[in-house]
Design an enzyme around this catalytic site. Structure first.
Site, PDB file in Angstrom:
ATOM      1  N   ASP A  62       1.119  -1.035   0.362  1.00 23.20           N
ATOM      2  CA  ASP A  62      -0.046  -0.040  -0.230  1.00 23.20           C
ATOM      3  C   ASP A  62       1.162   1.248  -0.293  1.00 23.20           C
ATOM      4  O   ASP A  62       1.725   1.226  -0.015  1.00 23.20           O
ATOM      5  CB  ASP A  62      -1.070  -0.281   1.675  1.00 23.20           C
ATOM      6  CG  ASP A  62      -1.709   1.411   0.920  1.00 23.20           C
ATOM      7  OD1 ASP A  62      -1.950   1.471  -0.292  1.00 23.20           O
ATOM      8  OD2 ASP A  62      -2.428   1.465   2.176  1.00 23.20           O
ATOM      9  N   GLU A  86       2.858   4.872  -4.058  1.00 27.63           N
ATOM     10  CA  GLU A  86       3.085   6.274  -5.056  1.00 27.63           C
ATOM     11  C   GLU A  86       3.938   6.456  -4.778  1.00 27.63           C
ATOM     12  O   GLU A  86       4.781   6.873  -5.907  1.00 27.63           O
ATOM     13  CB  GLU A  86       1.034   6.630  -5.373  1.00 27.63           C
ATOM     14  CG  GLU A  86       0.614   6.451  -4.976  1.00 27.63           C
ATOM     15  CD  GLU A  86       0.051   5.203  -4.079  1.00 27.63           C
ATOM     16  OE1 GLU A  86       0.199   5.310  -3.042  1.00 27.63           O
ATOM     17  OE2 GLU A  86      -0.879   4.318  -4.428  1.00 27.63           O
ATOM     18  N   ASP A 113      -9.681   3.162  -2.560  1.00 22.75           N
ATOM     19  CA  ASP A 113     -10.399   4.090  -1.770  1.00 22.75           C
ATOM     20  C   ASP A 113     -11.528   4.518  -2.357  1.00 22.75           C
ATOM     21  O   ASP A 113     -11.786   5.542  -1.973  1.00 22.75           O
ATOM     22  CB  ASP A 113      -9.061   5.434  -1.194  1.00 22.75           C
ATOM     23  CG  ASP A 113      -8.086   4.226   0.178  1.00 22.75           C
ATOM     24  OD1 ASP A 113      -7.859   3.121   0.038  1.00 22.75           O
ATOM     25  OD2 ASP A 113      -7.342   5.179   0.718  1.00 22.75           O
TER      26      ASP A 113
HETATM   27  O1  MIG Z   1      -3.855   6.244   3.963  1.00 20.23           O
HETATM   28  O2  MIG Z   1      -3.757   0.759   5.539  1.00 20.23           O
HETATM   29  O3  MIG Z   1      -5.939   2.045  -0.103  1.00 20.23           O
HETATM   30  O4  MIG Z   1      -6.535  -0.056   1.486  1.00 20.23           O
HETATM   31  O5  MIG Z   1      -7.181  -0.161   4.309  1.00 20.23           O
HETATM   32  C1  MIG Z   1      -4.056   5.228   4.136  1.00 20.23           C
HETATM   33  C2  MIG Z   1      -4.829   1.661   4.984  1.00 20.23           C
HETATM   34  C3  MIG Z   1      -3.495   3.624   3.715  1.00 20.23           C
HETATM   35  C4  MIG Z   1      -5.023   3.212   1.787  1.00 20.23           C
HETATM   36  C5  MIG Z   1      -5.740   1.688   1.289  1.00 20.23           C
HETATM   37  C6  MIG Z   1      -6.396   0.874   2.892  1.00 20.23           C
HETATM   38  C7  MIG Z   1      -5.908   0.747   3.887  1.00 20.23           C
HETATM   39  C8  MIG Z   1      -5.118   1.876   4.098  1.00 20.23           C
HETATM   40  N1  MIG Z   1      -4.455   2.850   3.312  1.00 20.23           N
END
Ligand code: MIG
Length: 828
Positions: free
Chosen positions: A437, A440, A516
């Site tokens: 996650d 980017e 999201d």
């Molecule tokens: O700033 O890890 O898209 O699936 O639950 C949020 C927490 C960070 C974004 C991900 C989401 C995840 C969440 N993450």
């Protein structure tokens, strides 16, 4: 721009300490950005320069070089239907995307030895494709006397390695464009603008958001003369614009902020285009079979006890389950590669316990490493110099979940190597898969874009560069490190990785999910359009957070999302912290029953899905395809983004509105049979299909043999005694030219993980004077995994059946409706 309310919510949720850090971090980012942006903006504001006039052309191996007054062009044939076009000046791209880089002479997989390219005047030809170079640098791509694509002379700004190019194409009036990876605004790119810059839209996005996590520089064009694919091998940020407003009618512009202009141009039908594109940039290996099952997730499963309870809930409600994801809650203070010892005192024990029930654990990993001198991962990273730095050599820091964080420089081979080893304790604890996650990567910001400074330095395989150039590669290279780690640390198992961001070639390493989305009907609707677009951009594995990430979907919306995802590669419920619980039983009856039936259906479909996964590993064909895949020359199918094909045999027409009781869809050619009722519809026309709460319209193409398995996870129960259920949908006899045989289905089977060989069974349908018969042809390096085969004839259309002779058990029930199949399949 976030609204005032959103900003306020953000501030409150972050707390005063983090807020201060975010302010400082944002100010620092701006300080570093300022001189960088000043130079960049100045360069991009320069009047554009054209290549000038063509001075001379000369043949080189497999292609030709063209000197212009102010630029140089090289065109190389990589295959008879694929060329590489490179305009200089400008930085040459590092060959990250390419599967066999960069030595083309050593041979791209699909390249016949030595493509014959002939240069005649301003024309460079192979037996299939002709590239015409105009004196001003415009390029025409011809095939079989038809003009497939026209690039206007490109323009550039800046000098030498700092040059930045704009590609401009002329389009046919009817032309449709698809691809550009993950985005939400539109399916057909005609009329829209997109920025290619990997971006975290920040916890919630709707249909107007752009960009989002994983734009990809891939465009597929379809028009009345044929179809083509262009892959721009350039990781710099870029703006795509295809609106009539500021352009001459019918043009698109793709303006890169750096790099030479290099693109690959491929011609052919869509399946061929993706075969070529993935021959160039790689195909995904087979995923482990369990990953195609159902996953449950939530940001907010805070302890082992929570997770046990969720697993128990699935058993209690008799709902099959293959995986549970562990979000950032499992870590010790959001330190990656740590496990909170109090809330998860015995992760290996938990993993073993769940494995007994056929449930795999997947853990999230973010790239941001907490700045904390007492934390081993941070110390190691500092020691080997694995983190990104500011231009003056200081550690580049951002703010993410753990607070101040350092960012591994995944463009540095040593950093990737180090990172790859960090997964070891997770695998030792019995974790089956990894979820990347925040890659980017974002850095929480008080204003402006959520990102690191563009001036941050990167290694870029030793060539050195900045974040402006490396940002779009960041997630992709993190996935490469993670994938290589899995291969190295667990060589006997297949890697399984899902990632939020990525770049071209991404499909080699990781799946992707839409993340999201807002929990709204619009969010549901945009999900499919996004998935179709990423599928056409070479990423065949994708799926949504079922129900949407932020917000609380009402029961019907959740159900519709669930039903849609039953037919998508990635099948997972996930939701944001603070949302209402969303285990599939929380909506009560009648929903739980319907969901249970969909879960069972998903598991039954596994042999079919797994076969599609195998096909993707062979040809790069995505599992989820737009309807035009079946008939690319029919423009009426191009725009359809509210229905899809799952492989060749299934067509799914989801429900998009509350209370929907019917919907229309324009069917591709052929005959299509309702999976649930055997009602037959003729293709090539728009049909109205009934929609019920229980079922989305799902159609099977006549002429199919659909292989179905049992309705529970493959790990569960008696492996030796499984039945393969072959659902046979013979075509209309009059549609068969002669007494010919048709290939009506394929089935790939193997151990479901690991690297032993598999087997392919091909099913043929033949119409004889006595009726239909199904035969099997096998290519077997693996024992047939089923103890019994049952054949179900769906013969409303062709009621004459005859048992086959090759050992397939004859159908004891000549024709059986789908309804009966919701009963246990054992009873005959
Ligand atoms: O700033 O890890 O898209 O699936 O639950 C949020 C927490 C960070 C974004 C991900 C989401 C995840 C969440 N993450």
């Amino acid at each position: 721009m976030p609204s005032f309310n959103e900003a306020l919510t953000f501030i409150v949720s972050q707390g005063p300490d983090r807020l201060l850090r975010i302010l400082r971090s944002t100010r620092n980012r701006d300080r570093l950005d300022r001189p960088f942006l000043a130079t960049l903006r100045k360069r991009l504001a320069e009047p554009p320069r054209t290549p000038g006039r063509l001075l001379r052309a000369a043949p080189v191996q497999d292609g030709a070089c063209f000197d212009f007054e102010q630029a140089a062009l090289e065109i190389i044939f990589l295959a008879e239907d694929m060329v590489r076009v490179s305009w200089k000046p400008g930085l040459e791209p590092l060959p990250y995307a390419l599967v066999r880089a960069p030595d083309f002479a050593a041979g791209i997989e699909t390249r016949p030895p030595g493509v014959k390219a002939t240069l005649q005047g301003d024309k460079l030809t192979s037996p299939l494709l002709e590239v015409q170079v105009a004196p001003d640098g415009a390029l025409g791509f011809w095939r079989g006397g038809l003009l497939l694509h026209q690039q206007v002379a490109p323009v550039f700004r800046g000098e030498g390695p700092a040059a930045a190019w704009t590609s401009q194409a002329r389009l046919r009036p009817e032309e449709a464009l698809f691809g550009l990876g993950e985005h939400v605004r539109s399916f057909n790119l005609r009329g829209s603008t997109h920025r290619l810059w990997n971006t975290d839209p920040g916890g919630r996005y709707g249909p107007a958001a752009d960009p989002i996590y994983m734009p990809l520089p891939v465009i597929m064009g379809l028009h009345s003369q044929g179809s083509y694919l262009t892959f721009y091998e350039n990781p710099f940020p870029a703006d795509f614009s295809c609106t009539p407003a500021d352009l001459e009618a019918g043009e698109y512009q793709l303006q890169f902020e750096g790099g030479m202009l290099r693109y690959y141009f491929i011609t052919g039908a869509p399946d061929r285009l993706l075969e070529r594109y993935t021959g160039l940039t790689g195909r995904p290996g087979l995923p482990p079979l369990w990953s195609l099952g159902y996953h449950q997730s939530r940001w907010g499963y805070k302890s082992a006890a929570d997770i046990r309870q969720v697993a128990a809930g699935f058993r209690e409600h008799n709902l099959p389950l293959s995986a549970i994801s562990m979000d950032i809650d499992y870590m010790r203070g959001y330190r990656v590669f740590t496990v909170d010892p109090e809330r998860f005192p015995d992760l290996p024990g938990l993993a073993r316990e769940l494995a007994d029930h056929g449930i795999h654990l997947v853990t999230i990993i973010d790239p941001g490493v907490k700045v904390d001198p007492s934390y081993e991962v941070y110390r190691q990273g500092l020691e080997i110099g694995a983190f990104c730095k500011e231009p003056d050599g200081r550690l580049a820091q951002g703010v993410v979940w753990p607070g101040w964080a350092a960012f591994p420089d995944f463009t540095d081979p040593a950093a990737r190597d180090w990172w790859a080893g960090l997964y070891q304790p997770l695998f030792e604890a019995g974790i089956s898969g990894i979820w990347h996650d925040m890659n980017e990567p974002p850095s929480f910001s008080a204003w402006g874009e959520t990102r690191l400074s563009l001036a941050v330095k990167h290694n870029l395989e030793g060539s050195g560069g900045d974040h402006h150039q490396a940002h779009n590669l960041y997630g992709f290279l993190m996935n490469r490190a993670g994938w290589e780690g899995q291969r190295r640390l667990r060589p006997e198992r297949r890697p399984w990785l899902i990632s939020r961001s990525g770049w071209a070639g991404q499909q080699r390493y990781a799946w992707n999910w839409t993340a999201d989305t807002e929990a709204s009907w619009k969010g549901l609707r945009m999900t499919l359009r996004t998935i179709l677009g990423t599928s056409l951009s070479g990423q065949p594995y994708n799926g949504p957070d079922i129900g949407g990430f932020s917000g609380n979907p009402e029961a019907e919306l959740y159900l519709r999302w669930f039903q849609l995802a039953t037919f998508l590669p990635f099948f997972r419920t996930h939701s944001a912290t603070g949302t209402a619980r969303r285990e599939p039983w929380v909506y009560g009856e009648t929903y739980t029953t319907i969901i249970r039936e969909h879960l069972r259906l998903r598991y039954r479909l596994l042999p079919y899905l797994y076969t599609l996964a195998w096909q993707a590993s062979q040809s790069g064909a995505p599992l989820v395809r737009p309807l035009f895949w079946a008939q690319p020359e029919n423009p009426a199918l191009w725009e359809i983004d509210d229905a899809f094909l799952l492989g060749d045999q299934l067509l799914v027409a989801p429900a998009w509105e509350p209370g929907q009781i019917k919907r229309t869809v324009l069917l591709p050619p052929g005959q299509w049979v309702d999976l649930w009722t055997d009602t037959c519809y003729s293709g090539g026309t728009e049909v109205t299909l009934p929609v019920s709460l229980e079922r989305l319209p799902v159609l099977v193409r006549l002429g199919s043999v659909l292989p179905l398995g049992k309705d529970t996870p493959p790990e569960i129960g008696d492996q030796e005694n499984t039945t393969l259920h072959l659902h046979v949908y013979p075509p209309r006899p009059e549609e068969l030219a002669t007494e010919g045989e048709i290939l009506a289905g394929e089935l790939f089977s193997d151990a479901g993980d690991g690297y032993d060989t598999g087997r392919v069974d091909r099913f043929f349908l033949r119409h004889t004077a006595q009726g239909w018969e199904v035969t099997r042809q096998e290519q077997a390096h693996y024992p047939f995994p089923f103890s019994e085969v049952r054949v179900y004839w769906h013969t409303d259309i062709s009621p004459i059946t005859r048992p086959s002779q090759d050992g397939l058990k004859p159908a004891s029930v000549p024709s059986r409706r789908w309804e009966d199949l919701s009963q246990p399949l054992q009873s005959d």
